[in-house]
Write an enzyme that holds these catalytic residues in place. Sequence first.
Site, PDB file in Angstrom:
ATOM      1  N   ARG A  13      45.612 -11.372  17.018  1.00  0.00           N
ATOM      2  CA  ARG A  13      45.376 -12.612  16.269  1.00  0.00           C
ATOM      3  C   ARG A  13      46.483 -12.811  15.227  1.00  0.00           C
ATOM      4  O   ARG A  13      47.316 -13.705  15.351  1.00  0.00           O
ATOM      5  CB  ARG A  13      43.990 -12.558  15.595  1.00  0.00           C
ATOM      6  CG  ARG A  13      43.438 -13.908  15.154  1.00  0.00           C
ATOM      7  CD  ARG A  13      43.960 -14.422  13.819  1.00  0.00           C
ATOM      8  NE  ARG A  13      43.721 -13.475  12.722  1.00  0.00           N
ATOM      9  CZ  ARG A  13      44.274 -13.593  11.524  1.00  0.00           C
ATOM     10  NH1 ARG A  13      45.100 -14.586  11.257  1.00  0.00           N
ATOM     11  NH2 ARG A  13      44.037 -12.699  10.578  1.00  0.00           N
ATOM     12  N   ASP A  14      46.530 -11.961  14.220  1.00  0.00           N
ATOM     13  CA  ASP A  14      47.470 -12.180  13.111  1.00  0.00           C
ATOM     14  C   ASP A  14      48.910 -11.996  13.564  1.00  0.00           C
ATOM     15  O   ASP A  14      49.831 -12.587  12.997  1.00  0.00           O
ATOM     16  CB  ASP A  14      47.138 -11.215  11.959  1.00  0.00           C
ATOM     17  CG  ASP A  14      47.614 -11.719  10.609  1.00  0.00           C
ATOM     18  OD1 ASP A  14      48.163 -12.839  10.550  1.00  0.00           O
ATOM     19  OD2 ASP A  14      47.457 -11.001   9.616  1.00  0.00           O
ATOM     20  N   HIS A 205      43.573  -5.399   3.956  1.00  0.00           N
ATOM     21  CA  HIS A 205      44.471  -6.051   4.924  1.00  0.00           C
ATOM     22  C   HIS A 205      45.776  -6.333   4.192  1.00  0.00           C
ATOM     23  O   HIS A 205      45.821  -7.203   3.316  1.00  0.00           O
ATOM     24  CB  HIS A 205      43.806  -7.352   5.398  1.00  0.00           C
ATOM     25  CG  HIS A 205      44.671  -8.215   6.285  1.00  0.00           C
ATOM     26  ND1 HIS A 205      44.413  -8.392   7.628  1.00  0.00           N
ATOM     27  CD2 HIS A 205      45.782  -8.953   6.027  1.00  0.00           C
ATOM     28  CE1 HIS A 205      45.324  -9.204   8.147  1.00  0.00           C
ATOM     29  NE2 HIS A 205      46.166  -9.568   7.202  1.00  0.00           N
ATOM     30  N   HIS A 207      50.177  -6.773   4.185  1.00  0.00           N
ATOM     31  CA  HIS A 207      51.435  -7.036   4.877  1.00  0.00           C
ATOM     32  C   HIS A 207      52.535  -6.199   4.223  1.00  0.00           C
ATOM     33  O   HIS A 207      52.438  -5.827   3.058  1.00  0.00           O
ATOM     34  CB  HIS A 207      51.758  -8.525   4.816  1.00  0.00           C
ATOM     35  CG  HIS A 207      50.906  -9.350   5.745  1.00  0.00           C
ATOM     36  ND1 HIS A 207      51.429 -10.216   6.671  1.00  0.00           N
ATOM     37  CD2 HIS A 207      49.558  -9.413   5.901  1.00  0.00           C
ATOM     38  CE1 HIS A 207      50.445 -10.789   7.350  1.00  0.00           C
ATOM     39  NE2 HIS A 207      49.290 -10.325   6.903  1.00  0.00           N
ATOM     40  N   CYS A 238      55.016 -13.613   7.419  1.00  0.00           N
ATOM     41  CA  CYS A 238      54.774 -14.666   6.462  1.00  0.00           C
ATOM     42  C   CYS A 238      55.718 -15.806   6.786  1.00  0.00           C
ATOM     43  O   CYS A 238      56.932 -15.615   6.792  1.00  0.00           O
ATOM     44  CB  CYS A 238      55.042 -14.111   5.065  1.00  0.00           C
ATOM     45  SG  CYS A 238      55.119 -15.352   3.801  1.00  0.00           S
ATOM     46  N   ASN A 247      52.574  -7.686   9.176  1.00  0.00           N
ATOM     47  CA  ASN A 247      51.457  -6.825   8.795  1.00  0.00           C
ATOM     48  C   ASN A 247      51.929  -5.378   8.719  1.00  0.00           C
ATOM     49  O   ASN A 247      52.896  -4.982   9.375  1.00  0.00           O
ATOM     50  CB  ASN A 247      50.353  -6.887   9.860  1.00  0.00           C
ATOM     51  CG  ASN A 247      49.586  -8.193   9.859  1.00  0.00           C
ATOM     52  OD1 ASN A 247      48.503  -8.280   9.314  1.00  0.00           O
ATOM     53  ND2 ASN A 247      50.160  -9.226  10.457  1.00  0.00           N
TER      54      ASN A 247
END
Lengths: 309, 309
Positions: A13-14, A205, A207, A238, A247
């Site tokens: 997903r991310d 979570h 990054h 980002c 991440n």
Amino acid sequence: MTQRIFIQEVAPRDGLQIEKRFVPTAEKIALIDALSRTGVAKIEATSFTSPKAIPNLVDAGDVMAGITRHETVDYVALVPNARGVERALAASADELNLVMSASDSHGLANLRMTPWQSLAHFPAMIEQTRGHDVFINASISTAFGCPFDGEVPASRVIDIVERLAALGIRGVSLCDTTGMANPAQVRALCNEVIRRWPDVALTLHVHNTRGMGLANVLAAWQAGVTRFDAALGGLGGCPFAPGASGNVCTEDMVHMFEEMGIDTGVDLDALLAVSATLSDLVGHEVPGQVVRAGRASRRYPLPEHMRQS
Amino acid sequence: MTQRIFIQEVAPRDGLQIEKRFVPTAEKIALIDALSRTGVAKIEATSFTSPKAIPNLVDAGDVMAGITRHETVDYVALVPNARGVERALAASADELNLVMSASDSHGLANLRMTPWQSLAHFPAMIEQTRGHDVFINASISTAFGCPFDGEVPASRVIDIVERLAALGIRGVSLCDTTGMANPAQVRALCNEVIRRWPDVALTLHVHNTRGMGLANVLAAWQAGVTRFDAALGGLGGCPFAPGASGNVCTEDMVHMFEEMGIDTGVDLDALLAVSATLSDLVGHEVPGQVVRAGRASRRYPLPEHMRQS
């Protein structure tokens, strides 16, 4: 400090949501299926978002329908709104990840809602899940800082967690969405949340935008956090910081914990094997380090002048 | 935990020594002069080694003669043997960094001496410095693991530190030469060295080969370490792990500490400006993150849909 932690994989997903290449549905499914066999506790498989917002995840329903579920893995779907909840329930997600921002501008930019507007929407979304055996987690983006508004006071995040807990939400993720957190801040905020809501399942979570990813993970673990999101290969990123890391990298994080003698439940060799397929999948190099350097336990042959003697 | 730490820049030595491109002497001098104006406490300017062993640093004497010394900076020269001591003293280095390995095979591979042979050479090298106002530091390579021999027991490193202290050496660097250390190990070993030799100036020198660089720095700081080696841009690396990261990145480390409210003495903007010149100097991209992403305090413009409203 606990000796057993839980790895929550978010690359499908991310990671994939911001890739230039659309990863075909079958390849997404193959990635998730491979991850399911590595021992991770959760996989955030997709997001039931508007395809206009995130075209890369337009196939969310097909992905959820196509994967082979492993009994020890929870399959999570991100849901931004009521329509997302509906689709995720239809897809039998094990967990819904509700998203909001801690900062006004990021909330308005990303979700077109302030934190308080998001919180006002959550009760109806939770109500939709009544009668479904589904876990509800809420992710608080920009919990450690906002790329638009700057500093996000810890008191604001605490206030938000309090409201989420009051809604009956049993899982909360503190998200360092753009890699602004530092270890002192992470430790203090995680300490406070754990002290006040010991029964809420807290996830960190982070990054690695500014290289502090694993240092922040370490600080959170020292504060008692046992659940960590991460993305295979360090995928993700980002949109505001081109060239920056994404991440925190799953296999680098697992490697660090395993080297420290902490059980992650993950088969690192299996995870490294999946990571090695990633640059072909996304069409570029990924930031993960251990997949290049090998584990710390890797041995090298002696230099020639020593082998000859 | 201390709120003032000291940054020791090693890029001119540990960084440039493995670069493919020979960086011309004038450019080395310009780099060191620029670093001298950033507030770092020490600069390891060069190594007085055999040019056959390290051709990139053949100009060690010219570099030392050419730099403009800043009164708050100590200029360090690495010295592998008696000839190195002689040349470094002639060049008026403020500090000599004696090197040895904690592991037999790395010592034999790199210096053609076991740890015990290195220790046997040190008294004569120290004797050479009599009458000179020069600080002696000893660096223990592979203190957290050896790429050939594997695990290096902490007891062996403690034994070596004990012998170094008995020789009157006042500064010791624990070096994670190939990025094998983990935070639990770093914290335990640094704790033990500080507890037993509180008057020895302890430095942590780590590489980011497996992504754990800043996590290890954090762990050492928590143990009370106040002196950290790092290389601008994350230059340097391990000849055994192609593609892996090099030394922990100076500006990323300074950024982390400054974000934590810890005084590094360094002007981060000045440091970032020097780092931005680095990829031209060495002819390739470097691993540092903050120089790409900007500081955590960087603000971004609001998305267009918000600016229009």
